[in-house]
Design an enzyme around this catalytic site. Sequence first.
Site, mmCIF file in Angstrom:
data_model
loop_
_atom_site.group_PDB
_atom_site.id
_atom_site.type_symbol
_atom_site.label_atom_id
_atom_site.label_comp_id
_atom_site.label_asym_id
_atom_site.label_seq_id
_atom_site.Cartn_x
_atom_site.Cartn_y
_atom_site.Cartn_z
ATOM 1 N N HIS A 80 -1.058 13.276 -3.074
ATOM 2 C CA HIS A 80 -0.273 12.047 -2.469
ATOM 3 C C HIS A 80 -1.272 10.927 -3.621
ATOM 4 O O HIS A 80 -0.270 10.579 -4.659
ATOM 5 C CB HIS A 80 -0.080 11.494 -0.944
ATOM 6 C CG HIS A 80 0.353 9.698 -1.569
ATOM 7 N ND1 HIS A 80 1.391 9.442 -0.993
ATOM 8 C CD2 HIS A 80 -0.485 8.937 -0.739
ATOM 9 C CE1 HIS A 80 2.047 8.549 -1.360
ATOM 10 N NE2 HIS A 80 0.520 8.283 -0.923
ATOM 11 N N ARG A 118 0.412 6.108 -13.542
ATOM 12 C CA ARG A 118 -0.071 6.482 -14.803
ATOM 13 C C ARG A 118 -0.251 7.947 -15.353
ATOM 14 O O ARG A 118 -1.017 8.903 -14.727
ATOM 15 C CB ARG A 118 -1.629 6.180 -14.577
ATOM 16 C CG ARG A 118 -2.131 4.814 -14.064
ATOM 17 C CD ARG A 118 -2.945 4.604 -13.653
ATOM 18 N NE ARG A 118 -3.869 5.386 -12.345
ATOM 19 C CZ ARG A 118 -3.439 5.430 -11.252
ATOM 20 N NH1 ARG A 118 -3.173 3.566 -10.497
ATOM 21 N NH2 ARG A 118 -3.799 5.833 -10.073
ATOM 22 N N GLU A 138 5.844 6.677 4.664
ATOM 23 C CA GLU A 138 4.420 7.159 4.652
ATOM 24 C C GLU A 138 4.750 8.468 5.701
ATOM 25 O O GLU A 138 4.210 7.565 6.917
ATOM 26 C CB GLU A 138 3.404 6.942 4.150
ATOM 27 C CG GLU A 138 4.042 5.756 2.591
ATOM 28 C CD GLU A 138 2.813 4.712 2.161
ATOM 29 O OE1 GLU A 138 1.671 4.488 3.232
ATOM 30 O OE2 GLU A 138 2.622 5.022 0.849
ATOM 31 N N ASP A 177 3.861 4.224 8.021
ATOM 32 C CA ASP A 177 3.172 3.810 7.323
ATOM 33 C C ASP A 177 4.934 3.041 6.580
ATOM 34 O O ASP A 177 4.559 2.846 5.138
ATOM 35 C CB ASP A 177 2.056 3.501 6.687
ATOM 36 C CG ASP A 177 1.840 2.034 5.685
ATOM 37 O OD1 ASP A 177 1.886 1.416 6.053
ATOM 38 O OD2 ASP A 177 1.413 2.458 4.791
ATOM 39 N N GLN A 197 5.676 -3.256 -3.800
ATOM 40 C CA GLN A 197 4.361 -2.894 -3.914
ATOM 41 C C GLN A 197 3.916 -2.962 -5.319
ATOM 42 O O GLN A 197 2.781 -3.216 -5.593
ATOM 43 C CB GLN A 197 4.686 -1.595 -2.852
ATOM 44 C CG GLN A 197 2.859 -1.251 -3.157
ATOM 45 C CD GLN A 197 2.740 0.139 -2.513
ATOM 46 O OE1 GLN A 197 4.166 0.838 -2.107
ATOM 47 N NE2 GLN A 197 2.136 0.965 -2.352
ATOM 48 N N LYS A 202 3.809 -3.589 2.554
ATOM 49 C CA LYS A 202 3.393 -2.517 4.166
ATOM 50 C C LYS A 202 3.346 -3.292 5.195
ATOM 51 O O LYS A 202 3.109 -2.915 6.815
ATOM 52 C CB LYS A 202 1.899 -1.786 3.705
ATOM 53 C CG LYS A 202 2.225 -1.608 2.560
ATOM 54 C CD LYS A 202 2.162 0.183 3.047
ATOM 55 C CE LYS A 202 1.383 0.543 1.436
ATOM 56 N NZ LYS A 202 2.085 2.226 1.554
HETATM 57 CA CA CA Z 1 -0.313 4.205 3.602
#
Ligand code: CA
Length: 443
Positions: free
Chosen positions: A144, A153, A209, A243, A250, A263
């Site tokens: 992940h 990136r 998530e 989550d 974010q 979150k």
């Molecule tokens: Ca998480």
Amino acid sequence: MQLNKTHETALTSWVISAQTEGCDFPIQNLPFGRFQIAAKKDGWRIGIAIGDQILDLREALPAVAWEPSIAKMLAPLAAGDLNAHMAESTADRSAFRAAISSALAVGSSHQAALASCLVAQTSAEMSVPCRIGDYTDFFTSIHHATSVGKLFRPDNPLLPNYKYVPIGYHGRASSINVSGTNFKRPLGQILPPGQEAPVFAPSKRLDYELELAAYISTSNVQGEPIAMADAEDALFGLSLFNDWSARDVQAWEYQPLGPFLAKSFASTVSPWIVTMEALAPFRVPFTRPEDDPQPMSYLASEANSESGAINITLEVWLQTGVMAAAGVDAVRLSSSNFADASYWTLAQLVAHHTVNGCNLQVGDMFGSGTQSGPKPEEGGSLLELSKGGKQPLELPNGEKRTFLEDGDTVIFRGYCQSPEGSPSHAIIGLGEVRATVLPARTN
Ligand code: CA
């Protein structure tokens, strides 16, 4: 943790549904949840799932002449307080599990008395299983971390600290809900592509998530870390955990201090905590690729290398609003395994969290971080499965998804099964965690 009589594959329950093929809750499991009867609102108490039933511990306490030590442990459970039980020693919790296992096993002299203490799971309303004081979310899947890092990136996907330090941030406990609690799409600051100033709008990149929740069973004194040798005793058990994440919020807010409003609007746990003792047959070695740095000594132990990881299959299912209206069942989007996905063990998370002297408290919860496996199709979020929203997923009914739409229901399931060729143990499940995305508020 040693295997004992409660793990025996041949053990069966007089609660017949516990032996149903595919049942998450055979007698080898015995997870804890907090419930009341939905139609009566008759007060919260702790129950133990068995088959499609719940052993109501409020009713079970006076129903049987329990050993005094067991009756003493039943009292707070009957009053709805799981934290008190979590705080008991590992040995005492194990003795309690043995007593419940024996009482629910075929041939128990308590069958007649306890048969009237069963509540159908379908008639129960569940709550979050314990008082969660603090919640820390980790980032333990290197797959992940790498695939999400690649999106932001491309040249430097994995940051240099990742293989040394279990990354985490302090989450918000107040917005953790139990499975079945739907929530509104969050609004927030979003930077539209190519713009320099943000807009305030409903999140367009709402995601799930796939995580596990680990519950803490020890309150260490501030300044006194929990060593690896004691870290397993500091773990009570596991639930499934979603989550929910607003990726656009974010992306704008996370630097330099990490996730915040992206979150904290809602997170969802499954109602049943499967204990570490129930998971004991599914422990597997913790290994590191040879070329990777080995964990620092405060994050290493022989026991952790031998059996620090846990073989848990995790699955993500989606039912869109259109599917629900048409009576079409949820479709599976991905699956992964906690042992393959996680770069750190739960014991390492406990040791690391406390190594600076931070005091954990009984009932604290750790999120594992998104459990994405090594293969692209094992991504534990839509961000990964849709390659950052660039490749929509096509569902069997022709609908497409990059991120979640209003009306979407996300369901996680989890279970433990012995791999082929190893000693066979009864399959145990974590149940499921589900919630539906509601439209954002408009005023
Ligand atoms: Ca998480």
